[in-house]
Design a protein around this motif. Structure first.
Motif: not given
Length: 320
Positions: A231-256
């Motif tokens: 949606e943002e860049s028109a680039i197609e993505v294949g493989e996806v790997r999880y690396v870390t997460s972060q609570p982000w209280p602005f206002p109430n998100s969890l960054m994955i």
């Protein structure tokens, strides 16, 4: 893997002790316990002691008039290793909100002394102690949720605070409301030794970061990564790997945080999402993280984007 200690707002020295939140007698006893502690928040900003070694959360006695005179009960944050109860209290009542809108980083404060100040978490992220950050993030997230969920979504009646601050209840229809966390995927999109960076027009000058976006209902993390990048860049993505997460209280998100392999490289920016996006090689990313790049200011220290980018430059996160 990126260690939890490297991620701001992750971790806490308190046992959250959910088992005690519904024990009204225990909570009432602790609110009158002169040894119990509370950290005050004013308009979403925690109170910090500005010490020689850096800012630390300022804990005051929960029986202090500043806490006890508040219109709503404090949030029970949990117990330390010695079993001492810790709370967070909204003390915004002591001064009315200002009419001027907040900046990207809200620098407005209410000083209690030369060394005790209410400071916006976003402004202090680079310096906040890891021991304090998780508690501050959790409390801020609850206070933000209270602000936006003061009325019942079922019948419109005013909610009341319950369960030691962790729940809202409607006295009219009985509906219970729980704190929400909005999941956001943030992507290290790689094409070999090149990284996709973008910027939003409201960001500070020259600031670029990883692409990110909210997950939608019915999506896996991997699907959200692919959709947002497309949606943002028109680039197609294949493989996806999880690396870390972060609570982000602005206002109430969890960054994955995820690493993603680009299948295409041609960029078409959606102007409703991004002002600009481009590929940057690893050497230039390293320069940006070191503050030495003339045209790129990396995401601010404390944001998980910088942690992920640094881990990629250091080789902790492998490419595809």
């Amino acid at each position: 893997m990126i260690p939890e200690s490297a991620v701001t707002f992750a971790g806490s020295f308190l046992d959250r002790a959910d088992r005690l939140r519904g024990d009204d007698a225990y909570i009432a006893q602790q609110l009158s316990n002169p040894a119990a502690l509370a950290v005050p928040f004013w308009r979403g900003k925690p109170l910090f002691d500005l010490t020689d070694s850096g800012p630390r959360l300022c804990w005051v006695k929960v029986t202090d008039d500043l806490i006890a005179d508040g219109p709503e009960g404090p949030i029970f944050m949990g117990l330390d290793d010695g079993g001492l109860a810790h709370f967070a209290a909204d003390v915004s009542y002591i001064a009315p909100p200002e009419e001027t809108p907040a900046e990207f980083v809200d620098k407005r404060t209410l000083d209690l002394s030369d060394t005790r100040k209410f400071i916006d978490l976003r402004a202090i992220m680079p310096d906040i102690h890891h021991r304090d950050a998780g508690i501050a993030a959790a409390a801020k997230g609850i206070f933000e949720w209270r602000t936006s969920h003061g009325f019942c979504a079922n019948c419109g009646h005013k909610n009341t605070v319950a369960h030691a601050g962790w729940r809202m209840e409607c006295p009219a229809c009985g509906r219970q409301h729980f704190p929400r966390t909005d999941p956001v995927v943030i992507m290290l999109v790689l094409d070999g030794d090149k990284l996709l960076l973008g910027r939003q027009p409201v960001w500070p000058e020259k600031m670029y970061s990883l692409l990110a976006g909210f997950m939608e209902p019915g999506e896996t993390v991997e699907e959200a990564v692919r959709r947002e990048v497309m949606e943002e860049s028109a680039i197609e993505v294949g493989e996806v790997r999880y690396v870390t997460s972060q609570p982000w209280p602005f206002p109430n998100s969890l960054m994955i945080g995820c690493a993603a392999r680009a299948e295409t490289t041609g960029i078409t920016v959606d102007p409703a999402e991004l002002e600009e996006a481009f590929w940057v090689d690893k050497a230039d990313v390293a320069r940006a993280l070191a503050g030495e790049h003339p045209g790129i200011a990396a995401a601010r220290k404390g944001a998980v984007a910088q942690v992920i980018m640094q881990a990629w430059v250091d080789g902790t996160i492998k490419g595809f």
